[in-house]
Design an enzyme around this catalytic site. Structure first.
Site, mmCIF file in Angstrom:
data_model
loop_
_atom_site.group_PDB
_atom_site.id
_atom_site.type_symbol
_atom_site.label_atom_id
_atom_site.label_comp_id
_atom_site.label_asym_id
_atom_site.label_seq_id
_atom_site.Cartn_x
_atom_site.Cartn_y
_atom_site.Cartn_z
ATOM 1 N N GLU A 191 10.910 2.908 -2.715
ATOM 2 C CA GLU A 191 10.433 3.305 -4.382
ATOM 3 C C GLU A 191 9.768 4.614 -4.564
ATOM 4 O O GLU A 191 8.651 4.409 -3.597
ATOM 5 C CB GLU A 191 10.097 2.161 -5.010
ATOM 6 C CG GLU A 191 11.072 1.025 -5.420
ATOM 7 C CD GLU A 191 10.297 -0.117 -6.238
ATOM 8 O OE1 GLU A 191 9.493 0.310 -7.094
ATOM 9 O OE2 GLU A 191 10.857 -1.316 -5.936
ATOM 10 N N GLU A 212 7.488 -5.972 -2.926
ATOM 11 C CA GLU A 212 6.145 -6.062 -3.336
ATOM 12 C C GLU A 212 5.394 -7.344 -3.564
ATOM 13 O O GLU A 212 4.997 -7.740 -4.587
ATOM 14 C CB GLU A 212 5.733 -5.385 -4.771
ATOM 15 C CG GLU A 212 6.252 -3.759 -4.833
ATOM 16 C CD GLU A 212 5.951 -2.815 -5.891
ATOM 17 O OE1 GLU A 212 5.468 -3.435 -7.200
ATOM 18 O OE2 GLU A 212 6.116 -1.420 -5.906
HETATM 19 O O1 AHR Z 1 10.669 0.670 -10.299
HETATM 20 C C1 AHR Z 1 10.041 -0.006 -11.045
HETATM 21 C C2 AHR Z 1 9.085 -1.122 -10.655
HETATM 22 O O2 AHR Z 1 7.993 -0.395 -9.826
HETATM 23 C C3 AHR Z 1 9.782 -2.032 -9.587
HETATM 24 O O3 AHR Z 1 10.694 -3.116 -9.913
HETATM 25 C C4 AHR Z 1 8.829 -2.650 -8.650
HETATM 26 O O4 AHR Z 1 9.142 -2.684 -7.510
HETATM 27 C C5 AHR Z 1 7.847 -1.345 -8.710
HETATM 28 O O5 AHR Z 1 6.326 -1.917 -9.144
#
Ligand code: AHR
Length: 515
Positions: A318, A195
Site C-alpha cells: 500500500e 495491518e
Molecule cells: O487503503 C486504505 C486503507 O489504508 C487500507 O484498507 C488499510 O490497509 C490502510 O490503513
C-alpha cells in the site's frame, strides 16, 4: 588595470561557482547492473472500499453502463493498457472482515453484510472470488489475495486456498466446479492478514509472529500451485515489528509487507485538499513522498541482518498520496482528485522503488479506481484517466528490465527552509537492448538542464520520449476536461560522446529511450 583584472577574476569565479551550483549531473552505471526490476513493483490494489469495486470495476451485467459480463468496459480497456502485473484484493482493512464463502455461488443467494469499515454501506457480495479471478484474467494480471486473520480462522483461510487451487476432487474443489470453474486457478501471492498491528486485530509483533506461523502452516501447495506467503508488516518507520517478525518467523515467509502513505498536510486529521493547495502542500507532498526511501532503507537494513541473501522480499503493498476527501463525497469512501503534483509523487516513488528493487519485489499503489491515488475516476458512464495513470503508462518500460544503478547530483529545490533534490531519476535496460530513463523535475518554476554520463553502455541514438506536465501543479483531469494532463512527445535531448543532455521542463516527468 590591476583592479580591473582582480574584478574580472572575481566575476569569473562567481559565475563559475554559480554555473556549478546550477548544474545537474547524472551518472548511469550500466556496468554495475546485477538484477532486474520485478514487474510486480507496478502492481495495483483494489479493496471493497467506496466506489473502487462497485461502480468502479463492477457494475453488473444488467447495468446501462457498457460492460463486459458485468465489468465496466471503459475501465477494463484503460487498465489493460498499463500492463498491470498483479492486483491485491479484497483489502486492506476489509480483508480481515471478509469471509470468502459469502462471495461464491448464485449472486442472488449471497448474503448482504455491512461494510462497517468503509461508510457502513451494504456489501451484497456480488463481487466475490470468481468475479475477482475473472477480473485478473481480463486485465492480464496475477492475483494477490489478502487472507483474513483478524476475524477468520486458519481453517477458513486454508479452505479458500483449496477451493481456488486444488485440481482433484474434494468437496471444495467440486463446489468450485458447481459454481462454474472447472480448472483450478493459479494463485501465487497470498497475504496472511493486513495491518495486524491495527485494523487487522491490534496485535503485538510477538503474538502476530505466532499467528502468522499458525496460519502459514495450513496453507497448502496443491499440485501445480506454489504459494508465496506474505506476512503483514508495519508502516512508515516502525522497525520493531519487522525486527520481531524476521527474528521469529522469517523461515516461513517469502515476503513481508510495508505500507506508506504520503500525507501532505500536517496530520492525518488535516491531510490537505487534493485540488486546492499552494506551493506549501506541493512541496510537503514531494518531501514526504521521498521519505519512502528512508523507510525502505530502514526496513531493508533490518532484513539484511537476518537474511543477507535477500530471500525474503519487501512488499510495499500500500502506497500513494492520501488527501482529504473531495467536498461532497461520501465519508469513508476516500474519494480524492488527482493532480499533476500526485503524478510527481508517483514518479518519484516509483524511482525509489526501482532503486530498492534488489529487496522490494512487489508494490501496490492504493488504490486502483475511485479511491485514494487512483488510476481512473468514474462518474456514471464517464471515466477519466488521472495524471497518475499516465505515469504508470510511461514507467511500464521498467517492468522486468535490468536495473541500472544511477547517481543523481542535482540542484536543491528549497522551500520554507527545507530542501530536496530537484531531480529524481531511474534507468533500466529491457530485453530488446533499449535503455529507458525516467526523470522528474520537482522544481515548480524552473526548467533544468541535466547532463547524463552513461558508463558501461555505448549509446547510438536517442529514440525519443514522452513528457507529462501541466500549466499548474494542481491541474487535474476532470470529467468536463479529461485531457488537461496527457503525455506529449519529448524531443529535448541530445547525445554527444556518450553524454546525454536533457532540458526538462519545470514540474514535469519524462521517459526517454536510448539504443
Ligand atoms: O487503503 C486504505 C486503507 O489504508 C487500507 O484498507 C488499510 O490497509 C490502510 O490503513
Amino acid at each position: 588595470m590591476r583592479k580591473t583584472l582582480t574584478l574580472l577574476i572575481a566575476f569569473c569565479f562567481v559565475v563559475g561557482l554559480n554555473a556549478y551550483a546550477q548544474s545537474n549531473k547524472v551518472v548511469i552505471n550500466a556496468d554495475l547492473a546485477n538484477h532486474k526490476i520485478n514487474k510486480n513493483i507496478y502492481g495495483q490494489f483494489a479493496e471493497h472500499l467506496g466506489r473502487d469495486i462497485y461502480d468502479g470495476i463492477w457494475v453488473g451485467e444488467d447495468s446501462d453502463i457498457p460492460n463486459v459480463d458485468g465489468y465496466r468496459k471503459d475501465v477494463l480497456e484503460a487498465l489493460k493498457e498499463l500492463n498491470i502485473p498483479v492486483i491485491r484484493w479484497p483489502g486492506g482493512c476489509f480483508a480481515d472482515e471478509y469471509h470468502w464463502k459469502d462471495g461464491i455461488g448464485p449472486r442472488d443467494e449471497r448474503p448482504t453484510r455491512i461494510n462497517e469499515l468503509w461508510g457502513m454501506v451494504p456489501e451484497d457480495n456480488s463481487f466475490g472470488t470468481h468475479e475477482f479471478m475473472k477480473f485478473t484474467e481480463l486485465v492480464g494480471a496475477e492475483p494477490y489475495i489478502s487472507g483474513n486473520v483478524g476475524t477468520g480462522t486458519p481453517q477458513e483461510m486454508s479452505q479458500w486456498v483449496e477451493y481456488l487451487t486444488y485440481g482433484g476432487h474434494s468437496e471444495l474443489a467440486d463446489l468450485r466446479r458447481k459454481n462454474g470453474r472447472d480448472k483450478p486457478w493459479h494463485v501465487k501471492y497470498w497475504g496472511i492478514g493486513n495491518e495486524s498491528w491495527g485494523c487487522g486485530g491490534n496485535m503485538t509483533p510477538e503474538y502476530y509472529a505466532d499467528q502468522f506461523k499458525r496460519y502459514a502452516t495450513f496453507l497448502h501447495n496443491y499440485p501445480g500451485n506454489h504459494l508465496f506467503k506474505i506476512a503483514s508488516g508495519y508502516s512508515d518507520g516502525h522497525y520493531h515489528w519487522t525486527e520481531v517478525l524476521m527474528q521469529k518467523a522469517r523461515w516461513m515467509m517469502d515476503g513481508i509487507s510495508l505500507h506508506y502513505y504520503t500525507i501532505a498536510g500536517p496530520s492525518w486529521g488535516h491531510k490537505g485538499s487534493s485540488t486546492d493547495f499552494s506551493e506549501d502542500l506541493y512541496f510537503s507532498a514531494l518531501y514526504k513522498a521521498n521519505k519512502l526511501d528512508e523507510y525502505i532503507t530502514g526496513h531493508s537494513n533490518i532484513m539484511d541482518q537476518y537474511d543477507p541473501q535477500k530471500r525474503v522480499a519487501l512488499i510495499v503493498d500500500e502506497w500513494g498520496i492520501w488527501t482529504d476527501r473531495l467536498p461532497g463525497s461520501k465519508p469513508g469512501f476516500l474519494y480524492q482528485q488527482n493532480s499533476l503534483r500526485d503524478a510527481l509523487v508517483a514518479s518519484t516513488s516509483l524511482d525509489i522503488l526501482n532503486h530498492h528493487s534488489d529487496r522490494v519485489r512487489m508494490a501496490n499503489i492504493a488504490q486502483m479506481v475511485n479511491v485514494l491515488q487512483a488510476m481512473v475516476l468514474t462518474k456514471g458512464d464517464q471515466m477519466v484517466k488521472t495524471p497518475t495513470y499516465y505515469v504508470f503508462d510511461m514507467y511500464k518500460v521498467h517492468q522486468d528490465a535490468e536495473y541500472l544503478p544511477i547517481n543523481v547530483d542535482a540542484k536543491k529545490y528549497t522551500h520554507n527552509g527545507k530542501s530536496l533534490s530537484s531531480i529524481s531519476a531511474s534507468a533500466s535496460k529491457d530485453s530488446t537492448g533499449v535503455t529507458h530513463i525516467t526523470m522528474t523535475n520537482l522544481d515548480p518554476k524552473n526548467d533544468q538542464s541535466v547532463t547524463i554520463d552513461i558508463r558501461g553502455l555505448n549509446v547510438g541514438k536517442v529514440l525519443g520520449g514522452r513528457v507529462l506536465t501541466a500549466p499548474k501543479v494542481n491541474s487535474i483531469n476532470s470529467f468536463d476536461h479529461p485531457n488537461t494532463i496527457v503525455p506529449d512527445d519529448f524531443n529535448d535531448a541530445s547525445l554527444s560522446n556518450n553524454e546525454l543532455t536533457i532540458n526538462i521542463p519545470a514540474k514535469s516527468v519524462i521517459v526517454l529511450g536510448l539504443k
